[in-house]
Design a protein around this motif. Sequence first.
Motif, PDB file in Angstrom:
ATOM      1  N   LYS A  83       0.635  -1.331   0.595  1.00 41.32           N
ATOM      2  CA  LYS A  83      -0.196  -0.191   0.134  1.00 41.32           C
ATOM      3  C   LYS A  83       0.983   1.491  -0.021  1.00 41.32           C
ATOM      4  O   LYS A  83       1.989   1.164   0.087  1.00 41.32           O
ATOM      5  CB  LYS A  83      -0.504  -0.027   0.912  1.00 41.32           C
ATOM      6  CG  LYS A  83      -2.004   1.460   1.590  1.00 41.32           C
ATOM      7  CD  LYS A  83      -1.137   1.987   2.601  1.00 41.32           C
ATOM      8  CE  LYS A  83      -2.070   3.268   2.033  1.00 41.32           C
ATOM      9  NZ  LYS A  83      -1.918   4.258   3.039  1.00 41.32           N
TER      10      LYS A  83
ATOM     11  N   GLY B 159      -8.011   8.371   6.138  1.00 42.53           N
ATOM     12  CA  GLY B 159      -6.925   7.197   6.522  1.00 42.53           C
ATOM     13  C   GLY B 159      -7.336   5.639   6.271  1.00 42.53           C
ATOM     14  O   GLY B 159      -6.579   4.426   6.548  1.00 42.53           O
TER      15      GLY B 159
ATOM     16  N   ASP C  53      -4.704   1.948   4.621  1.00 41.67           N
ATOM     17  CA  ASP C  53      -4.384   1.021   5.309  1.00 41.67           C
ATOM     18  C   ASP C  53      -5.504  -0.171   5.382  1.00 41.67           C
ATOM     19  O   ASP C  53      -4.793  -1.358   5.139  1.00 41.67           O
ATOM     20  CB  ASP C  53      -3.727   2.009   6.186  1.00 41.67           C
ATOM     21  CG  ASP C  53      -3.319   2.983   6.288  1.00 41.67           C
ATOM     22  OD1 ASP C  53      -2.473   3.125   5.577  1.00 41.67           O
ATOM     23  OD2 ASP C  53      -3.085   3.635   8.009  1.00 41.67           O
TER      24      ASP C  53
ATOM     25  N   LYS D  71      -0.954   8.571  13.741  1.00 49.05           N
ATOM     26  CA  LYS D  71      -2.111   8.432  12.224  1.00 49.05           C
ATOM     27  C   LYS D  71      -1.133   7.310  11.516  1.00 49.05           C
ATOM     28  O   LYS D  71      -1.319   7.174  10.254  1.00 49.05           O
ATOM     29  CB  LYS D  71      -2.838   9.678  12.086  1.00 49.05           C
ATOM     30  CG  LYS D  71      -1.325  10.486  10.952  1.00 49.05           C
ATOM     31  CD  LYS D  71      -2.088  11.331  10.714  1.00 49.05           C
ATOM     32  CE  LYS D  71      -1.664  11.534   9.296  1.00 49.05           C
ATOM     33  NZ  LYS D  71      -1.754  12.488   8.275  1.00 49.05           N
TER      34      LYS D  71
HETATM   35 MG    MG Z   1      -2.206   6.700   6.125  1.00 45.49          MG
END
Ligand code: MG
Length: 633
Positions: free
Chosen positions: A7, A153, A156, A211
């Motif tokens: 990723k 976010g 992930d 994060k």
């Molecule tokens: Mg991120």
Amino acid sequence: MALIVQKYGGTSVGSVERIQAVAQRVYQTVKTGNSLVVVVSAMGKTTDGLVKIANEISPNPNRREMDMLLSTGEQVTIALVSMALQEIGQPAISMTGAQVGIVTEAEHTRARILHIETNRLSRHINQGKVVVVAGFQGISSLRDMEITTLGRGGSDTSAVALAAALQADFCEIYTDVPGILTTDPRLVPEAQLMDEITCNEMLELASLGAKVLHPRAVEIARNYGVPLVVRSSWTDAAGTWVRSPKNQERSLVNLEIARPVDNVEFDTDQAKVALLRVPDKPGVAARLFGEISRQDVDVDLIIQSIHEGNSNDIAFTVTTPILKRAEAVAAAIAPALRSQSHPKSDEAEVMVEQNIAKVSIAGAGMIGRPGVAAKMFATLAEAEVNIQMISTSEVKVSCVVDATECERAVAALRKAFEIEADKETRGQGRQKETFYTQHSARAKRPASALSAAMPAGLYSTQHSPPPVRGVALDMNQARLAIRQVPDRPGMAARLFGLLAQHNVSVDMIIQSQRCRVIDGIPRRDIAFTVSRIDGESTQKMLTQVAAELGWGEVVLDNAIAKVSIVGAGMVGQPGIAAKMFEALAQHQINIQMIATSEIKISCVVAQEQGVKALQLIHAAFGLAGSEKFIIPA
Ligand code: MG
Ligand code: ADP
Ligand code: ASP
């Protein structure tokens, strides 16, 4: 040959040059004999830009349209990365979440993944293509085809979920830092890189504000035993491995929502000491816990609640054999604290409760799934068990209850969460976390140079990690306090049921120790923290029901910061809390709230002191290195 999911985050694909560099890395990985699925984020700060435009049109945009908008960012990147691969001779194909068949809940802007179709992916992989998948997005169902996103976010999470669904050998998260560091290097450039971290520690850190990984990605890695590594897309350095328990057989249906609770635990060897009416000023907690640690007393849960007026309550639990020592310390220190709080009638007081027990549910993703804690509280209410203290974390929710009610509580919880009774669960309160060798089955197939870099076996037996691994700061929290909540079974259940219904995640929950009788009913204050974006709407929602439930005022404070330390090694080590509080006290930073769970301690401080607090605590635990990290622009 290994199957790898890689990723690449926003900065790693932020420009044409970066995309070409990603294509090169992918190409090299394929050349060494691996198959690859590549998950990408939107370029640079594209998603932030889209949110900003939407907010210029509407302060509160429709969530479906928001998903339609934000999902475009990743669609740009998949096409460009795919082109860059084809350009250097690597067959590749881009796919959106819908094209893959990443099926999620119909919950716009924060959908959880239910299921991933792997047929199309496998077909392309078998044809020798690299499949480039848009992260962060899915569809509500194969029939409705509503585009959903997983929450900011979330790429992930897409990557680790794909790795689980494809039973990939491992998942690599490429970002702009060399791995997981002791804290955010943007705030502390001397933060140090870790070789590895346990999934429970990482779950806590991620949910407390680090994060670098989306908490739900860690949750999936833990639940499915996906080997996970965080690395820099700028270098070939090894990065940080996130270690999970040996993977259990788990269904890939309802991937992110099935079975949040693995175990029900209890500990009857507990006692509680509370100091009521201690002055609300810097240094009080440091003094109390400093003295406690000098007496070598190991405390388990600590809570400090805010209270009307200018005094706080601090309560902590210890194991029964050391209660006498703990009580003696508290009693010795109380007069000193007392002399500082002026109104004579409102003096500090020590309260000891011997007949208590701690019951806990253990699993992953408890904070992210507010319904889980709500179900625990509702189950206890139904069993007529009153909750005296609550401690929450991503991996555990614990309640302190009367010892005579422990058995009933455990039985009810086991039934509610479908946990077999024969699991050994007694007295697990303060056991050291075991480190697992993670790659047992999979490590036998190390087909690439990358997998050879896995530090497998390093922690193959029990190993003592440093007490504090990382420090995290969350500047996006708000605190809500409900005054004068009647103290009877079911109140926490009502409150958290309401919050869960509105999908509001709660982190710290604290009930004041002091009981005040108003209208013949004993009452306590309850305070908790939520994401700041949920603050106002939650206050409004709770105010609407307050009168009906017999509660007092609902107060909101947005100007807070939450700073936390995390480490599996703090279990059974006296003095960790004291050191944290002392670091803050030395710089006159007042602690507004304290909440702990087994492997974390969180303090709420004033917002403007958040960064300073993080830096002080990081230094106090000796986590800083001599090298400074420079994050690529
Ligand atoms: Mg991120
Ligand atoms: P990406 O776009 O690659 O997903 P993110 O910005 O989401 O990257 O996450 C990486 C950032 O996380 C780093 O640049 C760093 O500022 C931040 N961060 C916060 N806490 C940590 C930590 N403990 N270790 C490493 N990075 C951290
Ligand atoms: N692009 C999305 C975001 O910025 C998802 C991600 O980058 O993980 O939140």
